[in-house]
Design an enzyme around this catalytic site. Structure first.
Site, PDB file in Angstrom:
ATOM      1  N   LYS A  90      43.762  65.870  23.360  1.00 31.89           N
ATOM      2  CA  LYS A  90      43.213  67.035  24.082  1.00 31.89           C
ATOM      3  C   LYS A  90      44.455  67.910  24.497  1.00 31.89           C
ATOM      4  CE  LYS A  90      40.937  63.393  26.749  1.00 31.89           C
ATOM      5  NZ  LYS A  90      40.531  62.548  28.136  1.00 31.89           N
ATOM      6  N   ASP A 114      39.402  56.187  31.281  1.00 29.37           N
ATOM      7  CA  ASP A 114      38.340  56.753  32.097  1.00 29.37           C
ATOM      8  C   ASP A 114      36.984  56.136  31.832  1.00 29.37           C
ATOM      9  OD1 ASP A 114      38.123  58.013  29.594  1.00 29.37           O
ATOM     10  OD2 ASP A 114      37.943  59.897  30.151  1.00 29.37           O
TER      11      ASP A 114
END
Length: 460
Positions: free
Chosen positions: A159, A195
């Site tokens: 990311k 997550d």
């Protein structure tokens, strides 16, 4: 709309992104093979789907109570949360979001963790819990190899993060060291999770048969409940007293060994070359929000060069890499048939102000093509996990900006999962309500309670 007749050149390009039912079955079979390799000790080093053990073995039972802190780091926004578990269906959350400067995500790792510790300290002082030694669950949405519930070693940044001195290190230890440097905070970090695990846990709080946590946002990944007997990378897996283990698949890397070449297009390869992690995160680059907009832009630019879109007229912005945001896809597809309000706004933002209605229909078709392929591939992954668990009735908890904001992504998932699943299998897809916060708190609650009463928390 008849795309083949109305804009044949665009239709021909988009045909490259079409995945047939047989190809979807092939994707499922190849992912299944990789997952089995990732779980097995002998083949784990060769698998690209690493299936990291989360060390989370206790799903919510409804007995969890108390105050817990949670951290959520998964992008350029960082959050601190104070979660109070009140009953078997009720929780209260207070949170604050801190925006990180780009220098933090590409600079020294020590500065990143000092920033996290500073935000945590400020938050705790604001809510007068800085000396309460509250249990804390840390949602850290990057690939981790976990040697324990509170021991997570970063295996690679994703990311856009590239902080020095973090890869190969225990993230919990780095945070504890940053907290210790401050000396003004008493916190007990009891768990670090991905997550997807947080999403699974949060949804299992209200849907007790939730067995899959899925993220489709900036990145994509999934976790699922596996039999502990199959998790060979867990030390003493064959003698574990608990039957199940939550596995963090890290499926974004699926295809890094070439097994997805049969579905990749020249545009996928262009996007890959523009990223800092070339030949990595192959599956993710076909699905997640970081890349979908760029795929659309590349197709649009190709058609502009050919003089097909916008009468060959362009703008400076459309030629800038990554300028077409994935959120634009959701906006364009939100227009009703024959309506172009959102498309007009997107085209205006891109400096493309001379579009005809045919141009706008073409743009919508391109967006639909890219998002449909993403949904098909995500569905393949979900069916792979459902088959692996042999779960004939399962709830799937989902979070992420692509899933939340794309107007048709949920319906596409339901459609394709239904087509691919074996007869008699049932599933429900639910939106996670703050999985990265409540999920981390629930893991922390289970960890604390399990130490106090090991027999209390079991799978139902």
């Amino acid at each position: 709309m008849n795309p083949q007749a109305e804009f044949p050149e665009a239709f021909e390009i988009c045909q490259q992104f079409t995945i047939s039912h047989d190809q979807m079955i092939e994707v499922i079979e190849r992912m299944t093979k990789e997952i089995k390799m990732g779980l097995a000790r002998d083949t784990h080093p060769r698998s690209v789907v690493k299936c990291h053990i989360s060390h989370v073995q206790d799903l919510p039972t409804g007995l969890e109570r108390g105050k817990f802190l949670a951290l959520d780091l998964g992008g350029t926004n960082f959050r601190v949360l104070l979660v109070t578990l009140i009953s078997d269906s009720e929780s209260d959350m207070i949170s604050k979001t801190y925006i990180m400067d780009k220098s933090l995500i590409i600079g020294p790792g020590s500065e990143l963790f000092d920033f996290i510790a500073e935000c945590l300290a400020k938050f705790c002082k604001d809510h007068q819990v800085e000396r309460d030694n509250l249990p804390l669950g840390f949602t850290f949405s990057f690939p981790l190899r976990q040697d324990g519930l509170a021991n997570g070693v970063l295996t690679a940044w994703t990311k856009g993060f590239s902080c020095d001195g973090v890869v190969g290190k225990n993230v919990v230890q780095l945070l504890n060291e940053a907290i210790a440097r401050r000396g003004d905070l008493k916190i007990n970090i009891v768990a670090i999770i991905n997550d997807t695990v947080g999403t699974l846990m949060s949804c299992a709080f209200s849907s007790r048969n939730c067995r899959i946590g899925l993220i489709v946002g900036t990145g994509t990944n999934a976790s699922y409940v596996e039999k502990t007997a199959n998790t060979e990378m867990l030390q003493n897996f064959h003698t574990s007293s608990k039957q199940n283990m939550v596995i963090n698949c890290e499926w974004g890397a699926f295809g890094d060994n070439g097994v997805l070449e049969f579905i990749k297009t020249s545009y996928d390869k262009q996007v890959d070359k523009q990223t800092p992690n070339v030949n990595k995160q192959t599956f993710e680059k076909c699905i997640s929000g970081m890349y979908l907009g760029e795929l659309v832009r590349l197709i649009v630019v190709d058609l502009i060069y050919r003089g097909i879109l916008f009468k060959g007229k362009s703008s400076e912005l459309v030629f800038q890499k990554w300028s077409f945001e994935t959120s634009f896809i959701s906006e364009v597809e939100s227009d009703a048939p024959g309506q172009y309000r959102n498309a007009n706004i997107v085209l205006d933002k891109m400096g493309l102000r001379q579009a005809t209605d045919v141009d706008k229909r073409c743009l919508r078709f391109i967006c639909q093509t890219i998002s449909t392929r993403a949904a098909k591939l995500t569905s393949c992954g979900l069916v792979c996990l459902i088959n692996k668990m042999n779960a004939n009735d399962v709830t799937i908890g989902v979070d992420g900006s692509v899933y939340r904001f794309h107007p048709k992504f949920h319906d596409l998932l339901v459609h394709y999962v239904s087509k691919l699943l074996r007869p008699g299998y049932h599933f429900h897809i639910v939106l996670s309500e703050d999985g990265s916060g409540r999920g981390a708190a629930l893991v922390a609650a289970a960890a604390v309670s399990n130490k106090q009463n090991p027999s209390k928390y079991t799978y139902q």
